[in-house]
Write an enzyme that holds these catalytic residues in place. Structure first.
Site, PDB file in Angstrom:
ATOM      1  N   LYS A   1       0.797  -1.227   0.000  1.00 40.31           N
ATOM      2  CA  LYS A   1       0.000   0.000   0.000  1.00 40.31           C
ATOM      3  C   LYS A   1       0.833   1.282   0.000  1.00 40.31           C
ATOM      4  CE  LYS A   1      -3.596  -2.340   2.722  1.00 40.31           C
ATOM      5  NZ  LYS A   1      -2.833  -3.517   3.196  1.00 40.31           N
TER       6      LYS A   1
ATOM      7  N   LYS B   1      -7.298   5.761  -3.881  1.00 43.32           N
ATOM      8  CA  LYS B   1      -6.229   6.013  -4.856  1.00 43.32           C
ATOM      9  C   LYS B   1      -6.458   5.265  -6.171  1.00 43.32           C
ATOM     10  CE  LYS B   1      -2.799   7.066  -1.322  1.00 43.32           C
ATOM     11  NZ  LYS B   1      -3.791   7.151  -0.231  1.00 43.32           N
TER      12      LYS B   1
END
Length: 627
Positions: free
Chosen positions: A385, A427
């Site tokens: 991540k 995102k």
């Protein structure tokens, strides 16, 4: 000498013997004094007015009265209590023992009266019990009184001056502990409360000086170093309003965790915590329908991949509390998952728990796990991540995120898993980095799988979570602890924030709503400016921005953008029963082309391609990157 005999013999405590002997002698004097002074008071201290027949029974019964009183005091534990910490219970025992002793005295004295005469005046008994209580009270509580005075005198020069906000029961308990403690380095200077009826009054000798409008003024007048917010029932919005005032004082802020601490009687100095940034978000904690979560998790075998991470571990905690048939935790990193395992074993001893080490990238391992344990529900939280790190290692992001998800989803489909919930990110919307783009491909994979298998495949998309691994809050705290500077990438950068338990609760509820193919989008509230977050954290730590701790701007990192979006424009938006959970409309995908692209992407990442970004751009047209 046997071990049992050694254990039975306790060492002689000279100090305790001395104290009890002194108390017994004092109590003997108290009984004698109460016996005669009560009679003197009855006759206005004029000895000549006291009739002889009133003195005779008192003299005759005196020794027996002393013996009876000492026995009564002993039975009421007047020689066993730690009087330095005496409280309401000890006071009740003191009063009751004196009354019982006086009753015995009033009965016994009748047998020693002069024949044909009254033993003593009727009012004598009331004066006697009053004096006996007063004398015994003075002996037992005087030590605590002088000890408190000594402690206050010692604390006058202590370095930590404290303001308490709140004048309720919680504040009273906190103040009492600080005032009476021999080890506290705090001195409470004033109390703040918005209730005008309490202004000018005192708690444990500390004055309530006014409402919240007096916080800044009194912090300056009293030289306050630390502010304690002792209002466990306050809402998050009220807390935010008060902290907005407090953070202008440059004082360190601490608070009680919540109302349950007061209910459970756990209010104490040890329960105080530092005020965190989430207290300033200005909203109350998100509530979810726990019954809907319990309804589909209870009695099910649940697998959590990435169970040692921030989100994965919280998923495990909340799932464990909803009575699953089995909880299976999978992670590649043994240290973090071991900590989660030990925590759950203590908190949920009845839980059927299995902790496995393995990688979602290992096809054989994933197939074996699904074939062997046959989970009903899967929460797929395993992923890389960290945005900047993935920019430097794009092939690893593809291998782990894209094909780790593909292999896990395929194993789930082949083994008839009922529901597969993938943790996604904001995102993934119009991504500007490899991490976000890889997550967008993961969403496309699970939407495609949902069309061809009975398993219900869904994704849940949300923004940053406070305190997660790699988030800015732990980094800022470390930088503040080191004396600064605090580094912010850009003065205008904003992010959506939610606490880890809140995000996970919504993930669980979104999973309960799943029908298959949805991308659930969590409402993260209003976006927060990272610069404001940094400033608030510095102030909450008791420092002044740019004076004690400086803020430096380092520039946007590779793949980072000023703001994140939660929903692509073409996806649309549908509401659910929970206003904080929305559903994005699935985007049409050319599946045959998509699987060809995935095959090529897999080969490229496997061969450590130096130019994998254009291939990702073909799969995710909304992906934009710098050449």
């Amino acid at each position: 000498m046997s071990n049992e005999t050694k254990r039975e013999r306790k060492p002689f405590n000279v100090k305790l013997f001395y104290r009890r002997t002194c108390l017994i002698i004092y109590d003997i004097i108290s009984v004698i004094g109460a016996s005669y002074i009560a009679l003197l008071m009855r006759y206005s201290f004029d000895i000549s007015q006291i009739p002889e027949h009133f003195l005779t029974p008192i003299n005759r019964f005196l020794l027996l009265n002393i013996a009876i009183t000492l026995v009564v005091l002993y039975l009421f534990r007047m020689y066993h209590s730690l009087w330095a910490f005496a409280g309401e219970t000890e006071l009740q025992n003191l009063v009751m023992s004196s009354i019982v002793s006086a009753v015995c005295y009033s009965v016994g004295i009748q047998f020693f009266r002069v024949k044909g005469e009254q033993a003593v005046p009727s009012s004598y008994y009331f004066l006697y019990v009053f004096l006996l209580i007063s004398f015994i009270f003075a002996s037992r509580f005087s030590y605590r009184f002088f000890r408190s005075l000594k402690h206050k005198q010692q604390n006058k020069n202590n370095s930590i001056s404290v303001m308490v906000i709140g004048a309720g029961e919680a504040a009273n308990l906190i103040i009492k502990e600080i005032v009476n403690s021999n080890f506290s380095t705090m001195v409470i200077r004033c109390i703040i409360d918005d209730d005008a009826g309490k202004w000018g009054r005192f708690i444990q000798g500390i004055k309530v000086v006014g409402g919240r409008d007096k916080i800044i003024e009194c912090a300056d007048i009293f030289g306050i170093d630390e502010i304690i917010v002792a209002m466990p029932s306050i809402t998050r919005s009220e807390m935010s309003a008060i902290l907005d005032i407090c953070k202008e004082t440059s004082c360190k802020l601490r608070s009680l965790p919540g109302m349950y601490q007061l209910v459970n009687g756990e209010v104490s100095v040890s329960k105080l915590r530092d005020v965190e940034v989430e207290d300033l978000l200005g909203r109350d904690p998100i509530e979810v329908d726990l019954n809907s979560i319990l309804g589909y998790v209870k009695g099910q075998k649940v697998l959590v991949t990435g169970g040692g991470g921030s989100i994965g571990s919280e998923l495990c905690r909340q799932i464990a509390s909803h009575q699953p048939a089995m909880l299976i935790i999978l992670d590649i990193y043994e240290n973090s998952v071991y900590d989660v395992q030990q925590e759950l074993l203590v908190r949920y001893p009845e839980l059927k728990l299995k902790v496995l080490i393995g990688s979602v990238r290992n096809t054989s391992r994933m197939n074996w796990i699904f074939e062997h344990y046959k989970p009903d529900i899967v929460y797929h939280a395993a992923a890389h991540k960290h945005v900047p790190l993935m920019e430097d290692s794009p092939n690893e992001a593809v291998k782990n995120n894209v094909f780790g998800t593909f292999k896990t989803a395929q194993a789930a489909a082949m083994n008839n898993v009922k529901r597969f919930v993938m943790i996604s990110t904001d995102k993934a919307v119009n991504p500007t980095n490899i991490m976000g783009a890889s997550k967008r491909i993961c969403e496309m994979i699970i939407q495609t799988f949902n069309k061809h298998y009975d398993t219900e495949f869904v994704a849940v998309r949300f923004g940053n979570v406070l305190g997660s691994n790699g988030s800015v809050i732990p980094l800022f705290k470390k930088q503040i602890l080191a004396g600064g500077p605090v580094t912010v990438t850009h003065p205008d950068i904003i992010r959506y924030f939610m606490t880890i338990p809140e995000a996970v609760s919504l993930v669980l509820q979104a999973g309960a709503y799943a029908k298959g193919g949805e991308i659930f989008v969590l409402d993260m509230g209003k976006p927060v400016k990272i610069l404001d977050l940094a400033k608030n954290l510095i102030r909450l730590s008791g420092f002044r921005v740019d004076e004690d701790i400086k803020i430096e701007f380092t520039g946007l990192r590779p793949g980072e953008k000023l703001y994140e979006e939660l929903l692509m424009e073409e996806e649309g938006l549908q509401e659910t029963a929970n206003r904080l959970i929305h559903i994005g409309k699935p985007i049409e995908i050319d599946e045959s082309r998509f699987f060809v692209q995935l095959r090529d992407l897999k080969e490229a990442s496997k061969n450590e391609s130096s130019d994998i970004r254009p291939m990702i751009k073909e799969i995710v047209p909304t992906y934009h990157y710098k050449e």
